[in-house]
Design a protein around this motif. Structure first.
Motif, short mmCIF file in Angstrom:
data_model
loop_
_atom_site.label_atom_id
_atom_site.label_comp_id
_atom_site.label_asym_id
_atom_site.label_seq_id
_atom_site.Cartn_x
_atom_site.Cartn_y
_atom_site.Cartn_z
N LYS A 223 -2.47 72.53 24.68
CA LYS A 223 -1.30 73.39 24.71
C LYS A 223 -0.11 72.67 24.09
O LYS A 223 0.61 71.94 24.76
CB LYS A 223 -0.99 73.82 26.14
N GLY A 224 0.09 72.86 22.81
CA GLY A 224 1.23 72.26 22.15
C GLY A 224 1.12 70.76 22.03
O GLY A 224 1.83 70.02 22.70
N CYS A 225 0.22 70.27 21.17
CA CYS A 225 -0.05 68.83 21.06
C CYS A 225 0.41 68.29 19.70
O CYS A 225 0.07 68.85 18.67
CB CYS A 225 -1.55 68.56 21.23
N GLY A 226 1.16 67.20 19.75
CA GLY A 226 1.59 66.54 18.52
C GLY A 226 2.74 67.24 17.84
O GLY A 226 2.55 67.91 16.83
N GLY A 227 3.95 67.08 18.37
CA GLY A 227 5.11 67.69 17.73
C GLY A 227 5.31 67.18 16.31
O GLY A 227 5.55 67.95 15.39
N GLY A 228 5.19 65.86 16.12
CA GLY A 228 5.29 65.27 14.79
C GLY A 228 3.97 65.29 14.06
O GLY A 228 3.83 65.89 12.99
N VAL A 229 2.96 64.62 14.65
CA VAL A 229 1.64 64.49 14.04
C VAL A 229 0.56 64.64 15.10
O VAL A 229 0.67 64.05 16.18
CB VAL A 229 1.47 63.11 13.34
N GLY A 254 8.76 54.55 7.29
CA GLY A 254 9.23 55.89 7.58
C GLY A 254 9.53 56.06 9.06
O GLY A 254 9.46 55.11 9.84
N SER A 255 9.89 57.28 9.45
CA SER A 255 10.31 57.51 10.84
C SER A 255 9.78 58.83 11.37
O SER A 255 9.61 59.81 10.64
CB SER A 255 11.84 57.50 10.94
N ILE A 256 9.51 58.84 12.68
CA ILE A 256 9.11 60.04 13.41
C ILE A 256 10.09 60.19 14.57
O ILE A 256 10.08 59.38 15.50
CB ILE A 256 7.66 59.94 13.92
N THR A 257 10.95 61.21 14.51
CA THR A 257 12.03 61.34 15.48
C THR A 257 12.28 62.80 15.82
O THR A 257 12.07 63.70 15.01
CB THR A 257 13.34 60.74 14.94
N GLY A 258 12.76 63.02 17.04
CA GLY A 258 13.30 64.32 17.43
C GLY A 258 12.32 65.47 17.46
O GLY A 258 12.73 66.64 17.43
N ASN A 259 11.01 65.20 17.54
CA ASN A 259 10.02 66.26 17.61
C ASN A 259 9.75 66.65 19.07
O ASN A 259 10.00 65.86 19.99
CB ASN A 259 8.72 65.80 16.94
N GLY A 264 2.49 64.55 23.56
CA GLY A 264 2.69 63.80 22.33
C GLY A 264 3.80 64.36 21.48
O GLY A 264 3.55 64.93 20.42
N LYS A 265 5.03 64.17 21.88
CA LYS A 265 6.15 64.67 21.08
C LYS A 265 6.15 64.04 19.69
O LYS A 265 6.43 64.72 18.70
CB LYS A 265 7.48 64.38 21.78
N GLY A 266 5.85 62.75 19.62
CA GLY A 266 5.79 62.08 18.32
C GLY A 266 4.44 62.20 17.68
O GLY A 266 4.28 62.77 16.60
N VAL A 267 3.40 61.65 18.37
CA VAL A 267 2.04 61.62 17.83
C VAL A 267 1.05 61.94 18.95
O VAL A 267 1.17 61.39 20.06
CB VAL A 267 1.69 60.25 17.23
N PHE A 268 0.08 62.79 18.67
CA PHE A 268 -1.01 63.09 19.60
C PHE A 268 -2.32 62.62 18.99
O PHE A 268 -2.67 63.00 17.87
CB PHE A 268 -1.08 64.60 19.87
N ASP A 295 7.10 60.18 22.32
CA ASP A 295 6.00 59.38 22.81
C ASP A 295 4.77 59.53 21.93
O ASP A 295 4.64 60.47 21.14
CB ASP A 295 5.65 59.80 24.25
N VAL A 296 3.86 58.57 22.05
CA VAL A 296 2.54 58.62 21.43
C VAL A 296 1.54 58.88 22.54
O VAL A 296 1.43 58.10 23.48
CB VAL A 296 2.20 57.32 20.70
N TYR A 297 0.82 59.98 22.45
CA TYR A 297 -0.09 60.42 23.51
C TYR A 297 -1.52 60.11 23.11
O TYR A 297 -2.02 60.63 22.12
CB TYR A 297 0.10 61.93 23.72
#
Length: 323
Positions: A223-229, A254-259, A264-268, A295-297
């Motif tokens: 349910k909604g996994c990996g906002g960034g990647v 590079g950068s992963i921010t604000g997802n 896993g807001k950043g990476v799942f 976070d990295v999940y």
């Protein structure tokens, strides 16, 4: 005026939907010469729509792929200073037959340079770009955007979907404001979704303010996994979810921010069974930055992350039971 007569003629024939074999016969070239290079500069490809049960827009374009731009037949394509926006596959479920609202790559190479905007496109897989195979390099430009309806939307890979066998390299530019959302299927990768067998190498640029939205009826509880990647694996359900193929994400700059996402807001990173040992599928090093709000999940007990010579503040890591 920068293009010669033959180059201009080839581009006009390609835009009219001619196959490379037909173009070669008309111009008097070999097919391989026709397919060598396609350059798109200072162009707009906007507001095309196709229904997932619709009719192909040409005999060389799959009916539900690449509404804005479909690339195949081993073409080498460079896009600079151009806009591809508002192209939609309507009623699209997340299958590889409903893919690439903005661009679908099914052969050859694609390079995107500065001042290129891919925004407001929508499909089942890869709202901005769906990469079935081949090599996709992003040196600059934007996939998505910050304005109203600027982001691209899909059930998986709101910005970019990297399929099995495809290679995506990001050297610059931004993937921003895109959304992975669904009411029935897993919503994975607001910015980028890397399928099992796909490879994503991030060497620059930014992935920011993308969203993987929670879905109430998603299968397997994704349910909604990996906002960034989001990075996927293929599992064999007949052997207690043994992983048979993995996706791969390597980040050296590079950068992963604000997802945002449920997991896993950043990476799942998708995992396998509790007893299986698999190779690392997320490698991070160098000047890469993942902000503390992303976070990295690591899903399950087998998902792994390799951190080497990293110059960055600590990343919040989460390891949870298999879902």
């Amino acid at each position: 005026n920068r293009l010669g007569h033959i180059d201009r003629a080839l581009i006009m024939l390609w835009l009219d939907g001619y196959a490379y074999e037909e173009m070669a016969e008309i111009i008097g070239l070999t097919r391989s010469n026709v397919a060598v290079k396609l350059i798109i500069t200072n162009s707009e490809i906007n507001s095309n729509k196709i229904n997932q049960d619709g009719i192909a827009n040409s005999n060389t374009t799959p009916k539900d792929k690449g509404v804005g731009l479909w690339l195949g037949n081993s073409a080498e394509t460079t896009i600079s200073d151009s806009t591809i926006s508002g192209n939609i596959i309507e009623n699209a479920a997340s299958t590889n037959e409903n893919a690439g609202g903005g661009i679908c790559i099914e052969g050859g190479t694609l390079t995107i340079n500065e001042a290129t905007i891919i925004s407001g496109n929508s499909s089942g897989y890869g709202g901005g770009v769906y990469q079935a195979d081949g090599d996709f390099t992003m040196n600059g430009g934007t996939i998505g955007g910050t304005g109203e309806n600027a982001g691209c939307t899909a059930e998986q890979g709101g910005g970019v979907y990297v399929a099995d066998g495809a290679n995506f390299t990001m050297n610059g530019g931004s993937i921003t404001g895109n959304i992975a959302t669904s009411t029935s299927n897993p919503a994975l990768g607001g910015g980028v979704c890397v399928a099992a067998g796909g490879k994503f190498k991030m060497q620059g640029g930014s992935i920011t303010t993308n969203t993987a939205k929670d879905t109430t009826n998603a299968t397997n509880n994704y349910k909604g996994c990996g906002g960034g990647v989001a990075v996927e694996v293929t599992k064999d359900s007949s052997t207690t979810n043994t992983v048979t193929k993995i996706g791969n994400f390597t980040m050296s700059d590079g950068s992963i921010t604000g997802n945002t996402a449920t997991n896993g807001k950043g990476v799942f990173i998708m995992g396998g069974s509790s007893t299986q040992v698999i190779d690392s599928i997320f490698n991070i090093s160098g000047n890469a930055v993942i902000n503390s709000d992303n976070d990295v999940y690591l899903q399950g007990s087998t998902a792994k992350i390799t951190i080497a010579r990293l110059k960055m503040p600590p990343i919040p890591l989460k390891q949870c039971k298999t879902i």
